[in-house]
Design an enzyme around this catalytic site. Structure first.
Site, PDB file in Angstrom:
ATOM      1  N   SER A  51     -55.256   2.993  24.968  1.00  0.00           N
ATOM      2  CA  SER A  51     -54.392   1.817  25.030  1.00  0.00           C
ATOM      3  C   SER A  51     -54.966   0.800  26.020  1.00  0.00           C
ATOM      4  CB  SER A  51     -53.012   2.291  25.505  1.00  0.00           C
ATOM      5  OG  SER A  51     -52.032   1.373  25.169  1.00  0.00           O
ATOM      6  N   PRO A  52     -54.728  -0.495  25.802  1.00  0.00           N
ATOM      7  CA  PRO A  52     -55.253  -1.479  26.752  1.00  0.00           C
ATOM      8  C   PRO A  52     -54.667  -1.279  28.151  1.00  0.00           C
ATOM      9  CG  PRO A  52     -53.874  -2.526  25.059  1.00  0.00           C
ATOM     10  CD  PRO A  52     -54.028  -1.100  24.676  1.00  0.00           C
ATOM     11  N   GLN A  76     -58.244  -6.818  23.227  1.00  0.00           N
ATOM     12  CA  GLN A  76     -56.887  -7.376  23.275  1.00  0.00           C
ATOM     13  C   GLN A  76     -56.982  -8.742  23.940  1.00  0.00           C
ATOM     14  OE1 GLN A  76     -53.859  -6.119  26.187  1.00  0.00           O
ATOM     15  NE2 GLN A  76     -52.472  -5.683  24.482  1.00  0.00           N
ATOM     16  N   TYR A  98     -45.687 -11.882  28.572  1.00  0.00           N
ATOM     17  CA  TYR A  98     -46.763 -12.862  28.726  1.00  0.00           C
ATOM     18  C   TYR A  98     -46.479 -14.044  27.795  1.00  0.00           C
ATOM     19  CZ  TYR A  98     -48.756  -9.141  31.504  1.00  0.00           C
ATOM     20  OH  TYR A  98     -48.928  -8.189  32.468  1.00  0.00           O
ATOM     21  N   ARG A 153     -49.478  -6.760  19.437  1.00  0.00           N
ATOM     22  CA  ARG A 153     -48.631  -5.921  20.311  1.00  0.00           C
ATOM     23  C   ARG A 153     -47.314  -6.639  20.573  1.00  0.00           C
ATOM     24  NH1 ARG A 153     -49.546  -1.944  25.514  1.00  0.00           N
ATOM     25  NH2 ARG A 153     -50.018  -0.439  23.914  1.00  0.00           N
ATOM     26  N   ARG A 170     -52.026   6.065  30.299  1.00  0.00           N
ATOM     27  CA  ARG A 170     -52.237   6.753  31.590  1.00  0.00           C
ATOM     28  C   ARG A 170     -52.979   8.078  31.463  1.00  0.00           C
ATOM     29  NH1 ARG A 170     -46.173   6.308  33.178  1.00  0.00           N
ATOM     30  NH2 ARG A 170     -46.157   6.578  30.915  1.00  0.00           N
TER      31      ARG A 170
HETATM   32  C1  LIG Z   1     -52.794   0.467  34.742  1.00  0.00           C
HETATM   33  C2  LIG Z   1     -52.181  -0.031  33.482  1.00  0.00           C
HETATM   34  C3  LIG Z   1     -52.564  -1.272  32.974  1.00  0.00           C
HETATM   35  C4  LIG Z   1     -52.027  -1.732  31.778  1.00  0.00           C
HETATM   36  N1  LIG Z   1     -52.478  -2.913  31.238  1.00  0.00           N
HETATM   37  C5  LIG Z   1     -52.101  -3.287  29.995  1.00  0.00           C
HETATM   38  C6  LIG Z   1     -52.719  -4.371  29.327  1.00  0.00           C
HETATM   39  O1  LIG Z   1     -53.653  -4.986  29.820  1.00  0.00           O
HETATM   40  N2  LIG Z   1     -52.236  -4.721  28.106  1.00  0.00           N
HETATM   41  C7  LIG Z   1     -51.214  -4.040  27.514  1.00  0.00           C
HETATM   42  O2  LIG Z   1     -50.802  -4.399  26.420  1.00  0.00           O
HETATM   43  N3  LIG Z   1     -50.653  -2.982  28.110  1.00  0.00           N
HETATM   44  C8  LIG Z   1     -51.088  -2.578  29.320  1.00  0.00           C
HETATM   45  N4  LIG Z   1     -50.558  -1.440  29.883  1.00  0.00           N
HETATM   46  C9  LIG Z   1     -49.577  -0.657  29.125  1.00  0.00           C
HETATM   47  C10 LIG Z   1     -50.270   0.473  28.365  1.00  0.00           C
HETATM   48  O3  LIG Z   1     -51.139  -0.019  27.366  1.00  0.00           O
HETATM   49  C11 LIG Z   1     -49.250   1.425  27.701  1.00  0.00           C
HETATM   50  O4  LIG Z   1     -48.519   0.672  26.759  1.00  0.00           O
HETATM   51  C12 LIG Z   1     -48.286   2.036  28.707  1.00  0.00           C
HETATM   52  O5  LIG Z   1     -48.981   2.476  29.870  1.00  0.00           O
HETATM   53  C13 LIG Z   1     -47.540   3.228  28.093  1.00  0.00           C
HETATM   54  O6  LIG Z   1     -48.440   4.224  27.671  1.00  0.00           O
HETATM   55  P1  LIG Z   1     -48.667   5.611  28.491  1.00  0.00           P
HETATM   56  O7  LIG Z   1     -47.324   6.252  28.634  1.00  0.00           O
HETATM   57  O8  LIG Z   1     -49.608   6.399  27.630  1.00  0.00           O
HETATM   58  O9  LIG Z   1     -49.241   5.265  29.834  1.00  0.00           O
HETATM   59  C14 LIG Z   1     -51.064  -0.975  31.099  1.00  0.00           C
HETATM   60  C15 LIG Z   1     -50.679   0.252  31.623  1.00  0.00           C
HETATM   61  C16 LIG Z   1     -51.244   0.745  32.777  1.00  0.00           C
HETATM   62  C17 LIG Z   1     -50.828   2.100  33.282  1.00  0.00           C
END
Ligand SMILES: Cc1cc2nc3c(=O)[nH]c(=O)nc-3n(C[C@H](O)[C@H](O)[C@H](O)COP(=O)(O)O)c2cc1C
Ligand SMILES: Cc1cc2nc3c(=O)[nH]c(=O)nc-3n(C[C@H](O)[C@H](O)[C@H](O)COP(=O)(O)OP(=O)(O)OC[C@H]3O[C@@H](n4cnc5c(N)ncnc54)[C@H](O)[C@@H]3O)c2cc1C
Length: 773
Positions: free
Chosen positions: A424-425, A502, A583, A631, A725
């Site tokens: 994921s981004p 993204q 955003y 997204r 994560r």
């Molecule tokens: C450190 C960090 C940075 C993130 N940056 C972005 C981002 O740049 N763009 C985005 O759409 N989501 C971002 N997210 C959200 C993640 O893509 C994801 O949707 C969210 O962490 C839930 O997934 P998980 O439970 O597997 O961590 C970020 C999450 C984390 C933890």
């Protein structure tokens, strides 16, 4: 102690007998308004696990139930002319009358006083009681007397059901789905004694009314159901248990929770138990189980603290603390299952093929996972895995090992991913002037070696003022494009992973500090001006953005297009347009952040106008054989904000504009949000959009093991799973998860191959437990 149970259902009777058994000195009375051995209802089911629990507390009751119950392992599903069966599901069915008779007889044997045909109006009718158990069912009078104290919350659910019986016998728990000219009906059918089966028919309010069933008397309702389900009834007749309200009419299920379960009325401690305290929908058949387990837990606490009156307050506090957690868990599962049946007609029955429909049904509560199904019925699951793999284009040897769904390829436009796992981004805030550097090469490179089918770069900004922080990546100049190309080339030449970009604009959440220096906080110095849909700050101390003018819109759209053109040169395989998390584009979509009165605000169509203009401009230049994902924040988790229903409307608009996938995230739009986190908490959004809108989706959020991903993909809740994560914690998440589920066929990078066997062997040893000395 003097104990009075008001209501002689499973809860009151079982608690009464357990306490009398604990200490025969207790004086226990159960007061019931019905006549002895007289009750309503057909059969109830509970699982083998409930039986084991009961056996530990009173073997005599368990024996009597076991002699009387009907045990079966199979589930059969009928839909669209197909009849499919799986085994290993371990249920117990027993007539409600029979169960109560067993409990009544055991109460008498132990010396519990049973008082029948007495309607109790108030707990104060028992001034000598130390403990009053309000086990008087869902419409508990006692609970109603103390609304303020117990804080009951009853939500009436939209579906209609009628609880019928039949003398036709079934050797499996049977689900039959039938379509009429107005929509789908389902029957939940199970045998509970040697001559009778329960037959519950359910549908939505609209369909119920469209058939005039709201005007129908009982005989007409029965005739209607007999005709509709004639195939499965095979000549059998349906019966109503007319003497009882539940059996006589079409009802709505009331989902009850209580803020508190006990209260001192000035003379006795009053405590709620069973349906008086909570209800769980029959879709997972656990109301009786919960009632019996409440009784067991309260007895257990008396055993732990001592069965004397002075201990009652501590006992009740401990009982509520333990049971509230267990009940919430079951209620959550029951809610998932109940909601599945509420949307089955509009979401799954027409769209999913029978095989996948059945998988979705079996995993409806989200408590039964892919690996859990393997334990129950290995053959069925492996056949399903083969079926799924064939749909994904893999031709497997029918005698060879199957492939779990997350390891099947996925094709969208001209892009084929080796598996369904996406990194994921995730913003790393580690760039200078938006240029990717060695950190990014190592960061993405190591994860590309780790097995995911697709990596998404973090939100990459389309102009300097589109950045969230000074550390964000960009793609507005050639230097950035060249640095990106080095990374993308590495991934393409060294691994089989695909690489997506993204692109986004921070809008009102821009010009803030690096995450670890104060997330969302404005910069100490060097702030740049912000733009958004409306001039509303994110937080009270955030910079106030300017509401975008038409000229701003043209400039930003041109920036998105320019970034897209550079992304083509860099060689990215897929684009994702960031329309989530508050955003810029997300702020247009949410009514919380878009207060515009021009054609860019005020309705779904207007709110989506600018994001769609940007999307169409990108789609026009992005190669036709490459896909684009969008997204979305599918839930703002804030009063007045977007809900999944709004997300579905937007998803349809993006689909019509040429989007291939919706990446279903949520939140971060408003600081007032109250998200409900939990395992797979955003997956229901991916499920809804995929199966109602008909667009491929990416599920994301608290998906942390292969079992989760396999369950989601196999059930058709999403097409891809994005993992964020866990990828920070483990660069080779996908390879490691494959090893954890014992899948050896997934290729490791040739340079690391010598570690594979040792890793798998160590996992197998750990799973086998400690070695004997
Ligand atoms: C450190 C960090 C940075 C993130 N940056 C972005 C981002 O740049 N763009 C985005 O759409 N989501 C971002 N997210 C959200 C993640 O893509 C994801 O949707 C969210 O962490 C839930 O997934 P998980 O439970 O597997 O961590 C970020 C999450 C984390 C933890
Ligand atoms: C269609 C349907 C299917 C179901 N299927 C299942 C299933 O398969 N498995 C399962 O586990 N559960 C099932 N249930 C739920 C199950 O019936 C209840 O959850 C369970 O009976 C709860 O037990 P209880 O003792 O708390 O309440 P109840 O069984 O409702 O007992 C309450 C008792 O209190 C008595 N009472 C009420 N008020 C008074 C009063 N004022 N004075 C004196 N007596 C009073 C009532 O007569 C009744 O006997 C189903 C429910 C429905 C509606």
């Amino acid at each position: 102690m003097r104990i009075v149970c008001i209501g002689g259902g499973p809860a009151g009777l079982y608690f009464g007998l357990l306490m009398k058994k604990e200490n025969p000195v207790h004086h226990v009375t159960v007061v019931e308004r019905n006549r002895p051995y007289d009750t309503f209802g057909w059969g109830v089911v509970f699982s083998d696990a409930t039986m084991e629990n009961m056996r530990a507390w009173d073997a005599e009751t368990a024996d009597a139930i076991e002699t009387a119950f009907n045990h079966w392992d199979d589930i059969e599903v009928l839909i669209k002319g197909r009849r499919m069966r799986t085994t290993g599901h371990g249920f117990v069915g027993i007539g409600r009358k029979k169960l109560l008779n067993i409990l009544q007889a055991r109460c008498e044997e132990l010396g519990v006083e049973l008082v029948f045909e007495r309607e109790v109006d108030s707990d104060l009718e028992f001034p000598d009681a130390d403990l009053v158990i309000a086990s008087d069912g869902i419409n508990s009078k006692i609970r109603s007397r103390y609304q303020v104290e117990f804080k009951p919350d009853m939500v009436m659910r939209p579906n209609r059901f009628v609880w019928l019986g039949t003398n036709k016998l079934y050797d499996a728990f049977t689900f039959d789905f039938r379509r009429t000219e107005h929509g789908w009906f389902q029957a939940h059918i199970y045998k509970f004694d040697q001559s009778t089966s329960t037959f519950i028919v359910e549908t939505t309010e609209d369909i119920f009314k469209a058939h005039g069933l709201d005007q129908a008397d009982e005989a007409r309702s029965i005739a209607f159901c007999e005709e509709l389900f004639s195939e499965v009834l095979d000549g059998g007749k349906l019966m109503s248990n007319a003497r009882h309200l539940r059996g006589s009419a079409w009802l709505n299920f009331g989902r009850l929770t209580c803020g508190k379960w006990s209260h001192f009325n000035g003379q006795s401690h009053v405590v709620l138990m069973g349906d008086a305290a909570h209800t769980a929908h029959f879709a997972i058949g656990s109301g009786t189980k919960l009632a019996l387990e409440d009784a067991i837990e309260l007895t257990k606490q008396f055993r732990a603290f001592g069965g004397t009156t002075d201990k009652i307050p501590e006992v009740l506090a401990a009982y509520e603390e333990v049971r509230a957690v267990d009940v919430a868990r079951i209620q959550n599962a029951a809610r998932n299952a109940m909601e599945w049946f509420e949307v089955v007609g509009s979401r799954y029955a027409d769209t999913l093929e029978p095989e996948q429909f059945m998988y979705s049904l079996l995993t409806r509560s989200q408590r039964i996972s892919h690996e859990n199904l393997r334990l129950r019925d290995k053959k069925w699951l492996e056949d399903y895995e083969r079926w799924f793999a064939a749909r994904a284009g893999i031709n497997l040897d029918p005698d060879g090992p199957p492939v779990p769904p997350m390891f099947t390829p996925y094709r969208v436009r001209g892009l084929t991913l080796a598996n369904r796992i996406v990194m994921s981004p995730m913003a790393m805030y580690s760039a200078k002037d938006g240029v990717p550097n060695d950190f990014h090469l190592v960061h993405f490179g190591s994860r590309a070696l780790g097995g995911a089918g697709l990596l998404f770069g973090e939100m990459t900004c389309v102009s300097p003022d589109a950045r969230i922080t000074p550390g964000c990546l960009g793609l507005w100049n050639d230097e950035q494009a060249a640095a990106w190309k080095r990374i993308v080339d590495f991934v393409h030449t060294t691994t089989s992973a695909k690489f997506g970009l993204q692109i986004g604009h921070a809008g009102r959440k821009g010009s803030t500090r690096l995450a670890w220096e104060g997330i969302d906080q404005p910069l100490d110095e060097g702030n740049w001006p912000l733009i958004s849909a409306s001039a509303l700050p994110y937080m009270s101390n955030s910079q106030v953005p300017r509401a975008m003018t038409l000229a701003d819109m043209d400039r930003v759209k041109a920036d998105f297009v320019a970034a897209t053109k550079r992304a083509i040169e860099v060689g990215f395989d897929i684009l994702e347009v960031h329309c989530a998390h508050g955003y810029l584009l997300s702020c247009f979509l949410s009514p919380l952040t878009n207060r515009r009165t021009d054609e860019y605000g005020g309705s779904h169509e207007n709110n989506a106008r600018y994001p769609l203009e940007v999307f169409r401009a990108i789609r026009a230049v992005w190669p036709q054989d490459k896909p684009i994902s969008v997204r979305l924040s599918c839930h703002d988790w804030t009063e007045g904000g977007n809900t999944p229903a709004d997300a579905a409307i937007y998803a349809k608009m993006f689909k019509d504009a040429g989007a291939d996938l919706v990446d279903c995230s949520s939140g971060q739009v408003s600081k007032e949000e109250k998200p409900v986190y939990g395992r797979l908490f955003q997956t229901p959004f991916a499920d809804k959009l995929r199966n109602e809108v008909g667009i491929a989706t990416v599920a994301v959020g608290a998906i942390s093991e292969a079992d989760h991903a396999n369950s989601i993909i196999a059930a058709g809740r999403a097409d891809l799973c994005a993992i964020a994560r866990p990828h920070l914690a483990d660069t080779a998440w996908t390879l490691h998860e494959a090893a954890k589920i014992g899948l050896k066929s997934v290729a490791w990078p040739k340079q690391y191959l010598s570690a594979k066997l040792q890793y798998e062997t160590n996992l197998a040893r750990a799973a086998a437990g400690p070695r004997p000395n």
